[in-house]
Structures are given as structure tokens and as C-alpha cells.
Scaffold this active site. Structure first.
Site, PDB file in Angstrom:
ATOM      1  N   PHE A 127       0.983  -1.229   0.154  1.00 56.50           N
ATOM      2  CA  PHE A 127       0.024   0.070  -0.093  1.00 56.50           C
ATOM      3  C   PHE A 127       0.748   1.143  -0.033  1.00 56.50           C
ATOM      4  O   PHE A 127       1.750   1.377   0.815  1.00 56.50           O
ATOM      5  CB  PHE A 127      -0.923  -0.043   1.010  1.00 56.50           C
ATOM      6  CG  PHE A 127      -1.914   1.039   1.254  1.00 56.50           C
ATOM      7  CD1 PHE A 127      -3.241   1.141   0.351  1.00 56.50           C
ATOM      8  CD2 PHE A 127      -1.496   2.424   1.626  1.00 56.50           C
ATOM      9  CE1 PHE A 127      -4.002   2.068   0.318  1.00 56.50           C
ATOM     10  CE2 PHE A 127      -2.546   3.500   1.677  1.00 56.50           C
ATOM     11  CZ  PHE A 127      -3.575   3.345   0.960  1.00 56.50           C
ATOM     12  N   ASP A 187       9.314   2.524   1.452  1.00 54.83           N
ATOM     13  CA  ASP A 187       8.062   3.277   2.140  1.00 54.83           C
ATOM     14  C   ASP A 187       8.001   2.872   3.716  1.00 54.83           C
ATOM     15  O   ASP A 187       7.675   1.763   4.012  1.00 54.83           O
ATOM     16  CB  ASP A 187       6.761   2.698   1.471  1.00 54.83           C
ATOM     17  CG  ASP A 187       5.810   3.591   1.759  1.00 54.83           C
ATOM     18  OD1 ASP A 187       5.533   4.059   2.959  1.00 54.83           O
ATOM     19  OD2 ASP A 187       4.820   3.671   1.177  1.00 54.83           O
ATOM     20  N   LYS A 240       2.735   9.902   8.332  1.00 54.01           N
ATOM     21  CA  LYS A 240       2.111   9.532   9.797  1.00 54.01           C
ATOM     22  C   LYS A 240       2.424  10.192  10.984  1.00 54.01           C
ATOM     23  O   LYS A 240       2.172  10.938  11.230  1.00 54.01           O
ATOM     24  CB  LYS A 240       2.066   7.737   9.605  1.00 54.01           C
ATOM     25  CG  LYS A 240       1.285   7.157   8.619  1.00 54.01           C
ATOM     26  CD  LYS A 240       0.579   5.860   8.861  1.00 54.01           C
ATOM     27  CE  LYS A 240      -0.009   5.082   7.764  1.00 54.01           C
ATOM     28  NZ  LYS A 240      -1.505   5.459   7.927  1.00 54.01           N
TER      29      LYS A 240
HETATM   30  C1  LIG Z   1       3.035   2.312   3.874  1.00 56.77           C
HETATM   31  C2  LIG Z   1       2.090   3.219   3.585  1.00 56.77           C
HETATM   32  N1  LIG Z   1       2.234   4.204   2.479  1.00 56.77           N
HETATM   33  C3  LIG Z   1       1.611   5.314   2.002  1.00 56.77           C
HETATM   34  C4  LIG Z   1       0.528   5.577   2.858  1.00 56.77           C
HETATM   35  C5  LIG Z   1      -0.491   6.731   2.364  1.00 56.77           C
HETATM   36  O1  LIG Z   1      -0.342   7.819   3.277  1.00 56.77           O
HETATM   37  P1  LIG Z   1      -1.358   8.846   3.166  1.00 56.77           P
HETATM   38  O2  LIG Z   1      -2.678   8.280   3.734  1.00 56.77           O
HETATM   39  O3  LIG Z   1      -0.895   9.704   4.405  1.00 56.77           O
HETATM   40  O4  LIG Z   1      -1.604   9.445   1.839  1.00 56.77           O
HETATM   41  C6  LIG Z   1       0.144   4.546   3.678  1.00 56.77           C
HETATM   42  C7  LIG Z   1      -1.232   4.845   4.600  1.00 56.77           C
HETATM   43  O5  LIG Z   1      -1.685   4.058   5.163  1.00 56.77           O
HETATM   44  C8  LIG Z   1       1.089   3.466   4.153  1.00 56.77           C
HETATM   45  O6  LIG Z   1       0.565   2.957   5.347  1.00 56.77           O
END
Ligand SMILES: Cc1ncc(COP(=O)(O)O)c(C=O)c1O
Length: 393
Positions: free
Chosen positions: A135, A220, A249
Site C-alpha cells: 500500500f 516506504d 503518519k
Molecule cells: C505504507 C504506507 N504508504 C503510504 C500510505 C499513504 O499515506 P497517506 O494516507 O498519508 O497518503 C500509507 C497509509 O496508510 C501507508 O501505510
């Protein structure tokens, strides 16, 4: 007078399936609903409120900055932005940082860096390999990078240049690599698909493959960073260093922010390649500075490792008592358990009714990502509630 739920049903886009509570206040690891009922928060705004709710240092920093300078543009130097840049880059041996407003936006920056790197150093290569069940966000490019066809299908066609292969499978990455490939993007622990932990040999192998092939490794760390797994970055468990990593986050304890951090080699942006109106503004960065300093001063990364190990032990205790639990796993304060039937939503709902906030990532998986300030006693309280919920299933 309509209820808040009725207003939501009438005015808000139908994007969220919400739990039936209206949360109005928080303190420490607890939040309260509009009737004054407290809940123990084992979700922390989806791994965001790492200092818990209402931490005095964070509140004071935001108050102070709000009264001084909330926002100006990136056409000028601002102090909190550069303080936060120094804190993160020095802590991680990154090279250079860029601040965005969210995780998806941070990953967009990483994707753009990788494409420009491919143009400059790999003959125009532009393809990015990601992992199935990953994700990476909700913008079009980050949905394309997210290895979940169900999230892509309503918005097809996806932007070109993304392919995903099974997670924890190095050979699949090797097979998918072509002269068009410029980067690999991975989570060290996949969060949204249920706390799937990357194998050590896999992650070390991917790092080596990227070095051999001249590819950028993008990690990520939006969910796993900021101490969540018991290290500042989850990649530290494997002694690997990404060419590019992203944070969001927990970075500002709840104020929207994102960051892309790249080694000097991968920092290929030149003026006007990238930008943001809000990204890195004084308010968000002052919150980030307070969050970073508190994380270190209060030894919350150590707390994440210590209380996370306690949590995993208590989940194993639950598993021994309840045959409906199939598997438990965790790294630091990022944990989950799988159930043998599709009852995870019912478990989350029943826990809520007993004053405990949990999250299910699927019909069978319950995730726990509490504030990093949580104590072993609060973990015990949560586990006892889950014990009662499972006993009553
Ligand atoms: C690993 C990861 N990358 C990217 C995101 C996306 O972040 P945002 O919701 O702040 O755009 C999330 C959100 O849950 C995430 O867990």
C-alpha cells in the site's frame, strides 16, 4: 437536530465505513466520545498519534508556532523546516529531504525522483517494481504502485510504468527487472495488508540486487518509520540503507506532513522539478520538531521495542487460549492476529462496545498500532478486553 452520523451520510463522500462513535477528545492513550465515554486507543489514528493524544510538548509547540508564523511559502527560508530537516537527515544518514503533506504525496516525490534518476543514469528507464499486497497511497501514481488490483480497477487505465510481484520473493523481482526498470519500492513491513513482515534475507537480497543492477531502492517507511517497529526506521533491523525512503503518519504526531529522503546520489531534483504550497510549512514542521525531540528524549523507540515484545507475548497467550486465532505477528508496536473465520469486523465492533479501539485490515486480520507511549499495563488492559471479546464470540 440531525445527528453527526446523519450529517455525514448527507454531506460526506461515501469513502469511509466508519465505526459508530463520534470522537471528540483525547489524552495519552485514551480518547472520549461525545457522551463522555473513554476508549483505550490501540490504533493511534492509523499509526499517526505516536505521542498519544494531547502530549503537552506537542500541544505547546503547535500553540507557540501558531501564534508566531503558521505559513509562508517555500520561496523563503523558514526555521522549523530546516530544524526538522537536520533532525531527520542526521538521524538516518539520508542525504537530502523534501517535505510534503501526506504519505501518498511523499511517495509521489519518490516516484518522480526515481523516474528522473532513470532518465539521467539508466538510459531513460522508468518502470518501478512494487510488491503484491503493498500500500503506497491513493493518488493515481501511488495506486498504480500499490500491488492491489481491487484498488486500481475503478480508475483504470493506470499510469504506465508500474508492475507488482509477490512480496518476500527475490527471484520474482529479478525476473521482473528489465532494462526499463529504474527502481523497486517496498514496505519493510506491509501495514495495510495486515502486518506482513519482510524477511531479512529478502530485504538484504533486494538491496544487493539494486546495487548490482544500478536500481534505486525506495523503502516506504510511512507506517513503519518514526520508531513504530522498535527502531527509528524498520530498515535498521536489516542494516540496509534505502536510496530513497518516505515518512509521514507519525512524523508530526498528528499534524499532516510527509517527507521523502534521498541519498546524495539519488537527490536528482533541480529547481522547479518538484514543489508544494503547504509542504514543510512552519506549523507542520514545528510539530515535527517537537515530535522528533520527544521521541528521543522520552526514549519512545526503546519503549516501542520493549512494550512491543510484551504485546507480542500477550497475543501469543491469547492464541493459546482461543483456537479461533490462527496466527499472531508483530515487530515493535506494529502487531496483528489472524482469525480462522471472517469475524475480524465483529471482533473490532465488540471491542469498541467494551471501550477498546482496534482495527481490522481484512475480514480475518485485526491490527494493533498503538501510540508509542503505551505502557505494558495498558497493553494488558487491551489484551484482557480482547480475551473477553473472543470468549463471547
Ligand atoms: C505504507 C504506507 N504508504 C503510504 C500510505 C499513504 O499515506 P497517506 O494516507 O498519508 O497518503 C500509507 C497509509 O496508510 C501507508 O501505510
Amino acid at each position: 437536530m440531525p445527528t453527526w452520523q446523519e450529517l455525514e451520510a448527507k454531506y460526506y463522500m461515501k469513502t469511509f465505513v466508519r465505526q459508530p462513535v463520534v470522537l471528540v477528545r483525547g489524552e495519552g492513550c485514551r480518547v472520549w466520545d461525545e457522551s463522555g465515554r473513554p476508549y483505550l486507543d490501540m490504533v493511534a489514528g492509523l499509526a499517526v498519534n505516536i505521542l498519544g493524544h494531547g502530549h503537552p510538548r506537542l500541544v505547546e509547540a503547535i500553540r507557540e508556532q501558531a501564534g508566531t508564523l503558521i505559513h509562508t511559502t517555500n520561496l523563503y527560508y523558514t526555521i522549523p523546516q530546516l530544524q526538522l530537516a537536520e533532525l531527520i537527515v542526521e538521524r538516518t544518514r539520508g542525504g537530502r529531504i523534501f517535505f510534503a503533506n501526506s504519505g501518498a504525496e511523499a511517495n509521489e516525490g519518490a516516484i518522480k525522483l526515481a523516474r528522473k534518476y532513470g532518465r539521467l543514469h539508466r538510459g531513460g528507464a522508468y518502470q518501478i517494481i512494487s510488491a503484491d499486497d503493498s500500500f503506497h497511497g491513493r493518488t493515481l501514481a501511488t495506486v498504480a504502485a500499490t500491488g492491489q488490483p481491487k484498488l486500481q480497477a475503478p480508475f483504470a487505465p493506470m499510469p504506465a510504468g508500474f508492475t507488482s510481484v509477490p512480496f518476500n520473493d527475490l527471484e520474482a523481482i529479478e525476473r521482473a527487472t528489465t532494462p526499463e526498470t529504474c527502481a523497486i519500492i517496498l514496505e519493510v513491513v506491509q501495514g495495510e495488508s495486515g502486518v506482513n513482515i519482510g524477511d531479512h534475507d529478502y530485504l538484504v537480497g533486494v538491496r544487493r540486487w539494486c546495487d548490482e543492477q544500478g536500481l534505486l531502492l525506495i523503502l516506504d517507511e510511512i507506517q513503519t518509520g518514526m520508531g513504530r517497529t522498535g527502531r527509528f526506521l524498520a530498515q535498521e533491523h536489516h542494516e540496509i540503507i534505502a536510496d530513497v525512503f518516505t515518512l509521514a503518519k507519525g512524523l508530526a504526531g498528528g499534524v499532516p506532513i510527509g517527507a521523502v529522503v534521498a541519498t546524495e546520489k539519488a537527490s536528482v531534483f533541480t529547481p522547479s522539478d518538484h514543489g508544494s504550497t503547504f509542504g514543510g510549512n512552519p506549523l507542520a514542521c514545528a510539530a515535527g520538531v517537537a515530535t522528533m525531540k520527544t521521541l528521543i528524549d522520552e526514549q519512545l523507540i526503546e519503549n516501542s521495542a520493549r512494550v512491543g515484545a510484551h504485546l507480542l507475548g500477550r497475543l501469543r497467550w491469547l492464541q493459546a487460549r482461543h483456537s479461533v486465532i490462527e496466527r499472531v505477528r508483530g515487530l515493535g508496536l506494529m502487531a496483528a492476529f489472524d482469525l480462522k473465520q471472517d469475524v475480524a469486523p465483529a471482533v473490532v465492533r465488540a471491542a469498541l462496545e467494551r471501550g477498546l479501539i482496534l482495527n481490522n485490515t481484512s475480514a480475518r486480520t485485526v491490527r494493533l498500532i498503538p501510540p508509542l507511549i503505551i505502557t505494558a499495563a495498558e497493553v494488558d488492559e487491551a489484551v484482557e478486553t480482547i480475551d473477553r471479546v473472543l470468549a463471547a464470540l
